[in-house]
Design an enzyme around this catalytic site. Structure first.
Site, PDB file in Angstrom:
ATOM      1  N   ASP A 175       0.886  -1.157   0.000  1.00  0.00           N
ATOM      2  CA  ASP A 175       0.000   0.000   0.000  1.00  0.00           C
ATOM      3  C   ASP A 175       0.927   1.211   0.000  1.00  0.00           C
ATOM      4  OD1 ASP A 175      -2.034   1.790   0.080  1.00  0.00           O
ATOM      5  OD2 ASP A 175      -3.078   0.901   1.775  1.00  0.00           O
TER       6      ASP A 175
HETATM    7  C1  BGC Z   1      -4.920   3.429   0.163  1.00  0.00           C
HETATM    8  C2  BGC Z   1      -5.017   2.444  -0.980  1.00  0.00           C
HETATM    9  C3  BGC Z   1      -4.908   3.179  -2.282  1.00  0.00           C
HETATM   10  C4  BGC Z   1      -3.593   3.918  -2.312  1.00  0.00           C
HETATM   11  C5  BGC Z   1      -3.337   4.684  -3.593  1.00  0.00           C
HETATM   12  C6  BGC Z   1      -3.705   4.327   0.054  1.00  0.00           C
HETATM   13  O1  BGC Z   1      -3.809   5.371   0.938  1.00  0.00           O
HETATM   14  O2  BGC Z   1      -4.892   2.745   1.383  1.00  0.00           O
HETATM   15  O3  BGC Z   1      -6.213   1.720  -0.908  1.00  0.00           O
HETATM   16  O4  BGC Z   1      -5.033   2.300  -3.351  1.00  0.00           O
HETATM   17  O5  BGC Z   1      -3.566   4.854  -1.250  1.00  0.00           O
HETATM   18  O6  BGC Z   1      -4.158   5.773  -3.707  1.00  0.00           O
END
Ligand code: BGC
Length: 810
Positions: free
Chosen positions: A733
């Site tokens: 993530d």
């Molecule tokens: C989130 C993810 C997301 C990623 C990219 C993170 O803060 O937890 O689910 O895909 O950002 O935007």
């Protein structure tokens, strides 16, 4: 004073937004126009309607009679919640249909004077969306005057009250008025309107479950959860209210009478950790086993405008599976669809088990009155096994079918079931011998809920959770991959591997250490210049020399409710809303169309579906996720993945695993038994991988029994690749926490991550600061206890195997 406060707020919001935009994607402003296919609009409208759940409909107030004039109350009629806040719903949507526009479009007659009062008030009191993590939980309600209610009653005999709630990433919903609870103004509105109107329909425009204990306090005829329905919200609602569509959604969560009744209620929101004391007894598994009377609306429940007769006509139990034929007949006077749910009730045995667990479900097509359909439903007997994490059955670390009678029941909600047959297991038997993985650290032991049988009753007891007893160090050391000797550039291109002219081994042998380093991290920033404008990040061909070898830049975009880019894209209903349709074929079709938009806009990977379990109703991202039940989560996630990947683009289910809290999500440790981990929190991912083979998976921000998701060898190597045979790519993530491996102190950050087979760091640079690698991947290479070339190449192969099948190659 109020004016000054508003001005200061505005300036603060603007500044913070600018700062956020500089380190993340710039999501301000209108989107770049891009075409939306008519069919996608149609599907978004359809799935929005199909996920709505009708919880109450006294005297058949719904569907509305053709001549009914409705008085619509609640400011959300104008300022609608279309989706939750954060990465999951931040789509540049070309248009949005609010409730009033939807009603008007469908020709539903509304009390125009009242509508004007709300319209004007909303214009005078515009909503402020705040900024990341500080979005509103609800919008201030218009104080309603008694006189306005009386006037409304003169013009119509049916009231529609709409109540809205936001939810968002990176923060939790709270046990306060305006979040989980109604505000005083909303209570006043319900009280005032229901005191006058005999027919009141309440619409809940929510992403997360909220308190509904007020339902019996007021004279409410109908209650419909409309969720956050995306760009077509108003049209989907109008279709249900007018009777053009018959409600057929069912709850994917249990709605308890009050928050304190939820089993995780007291063990949620911890600053550093949460003990999952309820263990496997999440949602209905808890309520049906220990607290049946605490349920307001049960799992699987949802009313229709019509009635169905559901009858099992045939059952067959073979050596490995259970097959049931269920005939569903529409015996009412409206067309409609029904969802047949099959549950099993296992013997309590030595392990203790939930009294009911969902085994399989199926939805009928739309049946006209008197029409019938026979559903042919099967599932595997082994799916009824439980995981023994303490050896009480004599088979530790194995899925075990304990001896006894397994009753098989079917119906249209967990509270409306008939028994169709019994499966008898003569002797306790192993269905799958596994190994101990990710048990609780000995210093973090807590007591977990277990079911103890006393006479005819099952009582809750708390017993110590089993502690970790195996060494990760030995396991990893014994399974290090061999290295491929470096050859320098031999002119082999990735296309040569694709065409079979060269082997992957030979291709990888050519990659220098710097190239390997770059391959195992994304481009440094979100909104990479290598991808479509507004992307979440790019990986793969992030160096010119990698691109020269034919490795394409692979563009990722959020997800799940549409494509988050600078270009306009379709906005879909939130995850729980989609899942509540229980219609896998429809969801697949919807995502096939999203895939087409991805192709047109230059996205290769949708960072979706979000599929964490709804452990607690307050989790800020529940709106993106599907259910408290792992089977529903896994099957719906598979439908999303199949839809996307059938068109050549790729999915990325997230967040692997136990991302069940948003507060301090990057610090929090989810502490849970291995049994709960496997039976509840990993099960959905397991189903999704088995059924739809996603090409990417995203780890979670949180720790799982002491180790961050992006360092978790147990999950990303032992279980994911070892037990489940996953062949795809694993990404972090966004950004990650710095840490040293406790087992191999030489390994820090990127090296620690690569040892776990978390292949790509996304994005590749630090969130703030220098745009360059942190240097930790290669630092320990070649040193005793350091990262090995073989491990880096293994991740490179995982990434390249994905690149080979990605549409980025075309
Ligand atoms: C989130 C993810 C997301 C990623 C990219 C993170 O803060 O937890 O689910 O895909 O950002 O935007």
């Amino acid at each position: 004073m109020e004016k000054i406060k508003k001005y200061i707020n505005k300036v603060v919001n603007k500044t913070v937004r600018a700062i956020i935009a500089s380190v993340s994607q710039d999501t301000s402003g209108e989107g770049t126009p891009a075409p939306i296919a008519t069919k996608t609009v149609e599907l978004a409208r359809k799935v929005g309607a199909e996920g709505m759940v009708l919880l109450k409909n006294d005297n058949q107030v719904l569907p509305l009679d053709k001549d009914t004039v409705v008085s619509v109350f609640g400011r959300v009629q104008q300022d609608y919640f279309y989706v939750g806040y954060g990465s999951g719903g931040d789509v540049k949507v070309p248009y949005k249909v609010n409730l009033m526009a939807g009603l008007e479009g469908a020709g539903i007659k509304v009390n125009q004077e009242l509508a004007e009062i709300y319209k004007k008030w909303c214009q005078d009191n515009p909503v402020d969306h705040g900024f990341w993590g500080h979005w509103p939980m609800c919008y201030d309600e218009m104080p309603i005057k008694d006189k306005d209610i009386e006037d409304a009653l003169d013009k119509s005999n049916t009231a529609l009250i709409v109540i809205g709630r936001a939810a968002g990433e990176d923060r939790e919903n709270t046990l306060t008025k305006g979040s989980y609870y109604l505000t005083d103004e909303e209570h006043r509105l319900l009280k005032g309107v229901t005191a006058k109107f005999n027919k009141t329909v309440v619409l809940l425009n929510i992403g997360n479950i909220m308190d509904m204990s007020w339902i019996d306090k007021y004279n409410i005829s109908s209650l419909l959860i409309v969720w956050q329905g995306g760009m077509e919200s108003g049209n989907s609602i109008a279709d249900i209210l007018s009777g053009k569509e018959t409600p057929s959604g069912k709850l994917t969560d249990t709605i308890a009478k009050c928050y304190q009744d939820y089993p995780s209620g007291a063990d949620f929101g911890g600053k550093l950790f949460n003990n999952y004391v309820e263990d496997i007894y999440v949602g209905y598994r808890y309520f049906r086993t220990f607290a049946k009377d605490k349920v307001l609306y049960p799992f699987g429940y949802g009313l229709s405008y019509t009635d169905f007769n559901i009858e099992a006509t045939h059952t067959n139990i073979s050596a490995s599976s259970i097959n049931i034929k269920v005939k569903v007949t529409n015996i009412g006077s409206y067309k409609g669809k029904e969802i047949v749910q099959v549950y099993y009730s296992p013997p309590q045995g030595k392990l203790g088990k939930p009294v009911l667990s969902l085994a399989v479900f199926a939805k009928t097509k739309c049946l006209e009155p008197n029409q019938a359909q026979e559903l042919d439903i099967s599932y595997s007997i082994a799916d009824m096994a439980s995981y023994d994490d303490n050896g009480s059955t004599g088979y530790k670390s194995a899925y075990v079918l304990e001896k006894g009678i397994y009753s098989i029941l079917y119906g249209n909600s967990i509270d409306n079931l008939s028994k169709c047959c019994e499966y008898i297991q003569d002797n306790t038997a192993i269905t799958k011998q596994l190994e101990e993985v990710s048990a609780v650290q000995p210093e973090c032991i807590f007591n977990r809920l277990v079911a103890i049988t006393q006479g005819d009753t099952i009582v809750p007891k708390y017993k110590s959770v089993p502690a970790r007893s195996v060494s990760l160090k030995g396991k990893i050391s014994n399974n290090l991959p061999s290295e491929i000797p470096l050859t320098k550039d031999k002119g082999i291109k990735l296309a040569d591997v694709k065409s079979g002219k060269a082997s992957m081994q030979d291709f990888v042998a050519q990659l220098s250490l710097d190239e390997l380093e770059a391959l195992t991290r994304g481009d440094y920033i979100m909104g990479s210049s290598l991808g479509a404008k507004g992307n979440a990040g790019v990986f793969g061909g992030v160096l010119a020399s990698l691109r020269e070898k034919g490795i394409p830049p692979i563009t990722t975009t959020d997800g799940p409710s549409g494509i988050r880019l600078a270009a306009c894209s379709s906005l879909l209903p939130n995850g729980t809303g989609l899942a509540s349709s229980w219609n896998t074929a429809l969801i697949t079709e919807v995502y096939q169309h999203i895939a087409q938009e991805m192709i047109e806009r230059g996205s290769n990977v949708l960072l979706a579906p979000g599929m964490n379990i709804h452990r607690n109703v307050l989790c800020g991202r529940n709106f993106e996720y599907f259910s408290e039940d792992p089977l529903v989560s896994g099957v719906i996630a598979s439908a999303v993945v199949q839809g996307l990947q059938s068109q050549g683009v790729s999915a990325c289910p997230k967040h692997f695993a136990c991302n069940n809290q948003e507060k301090r999500r990057i610090f929090n440790d989810s502490r849970l038994s291995e049994r709960a981990l496997r039976e509840i929190y990993l099960k959905g991912f397991e189903i999704c991988i088995r059924e739809s083979n996603p090409q990417n998976i995203m780890t979670s921000y949180n720790k799982i029994n002491g180790v961050w998701g992006h360092y978790k060898y147990d999950l990303c190597t032992t279980i994911l690749r070892g037990e489940w045979g996953y062949k795809g790519n694993v990404i972090t993530d966004w950004w990650m926490r710095s840490a040293k491996s406790p087992e191999f102190p030489m390994l820090q950050n990127q090296a620690y991550r690569i040892r776990a087979q978390v292949d790509v760091l996304m994005p590749g640079g630090k969130r703030v600061g220098k745009k360059r690698p942190d240097g930790t991947l290669l630092k320990s290479l070649g040193k005793d206890g350091g990262i090995t070339l073989g491990e880096i190449q293994r991740s490179a192969i995982n990434i390249l195997n994905f690149a080979l099948i990605s549409n980025a190659m075309e």
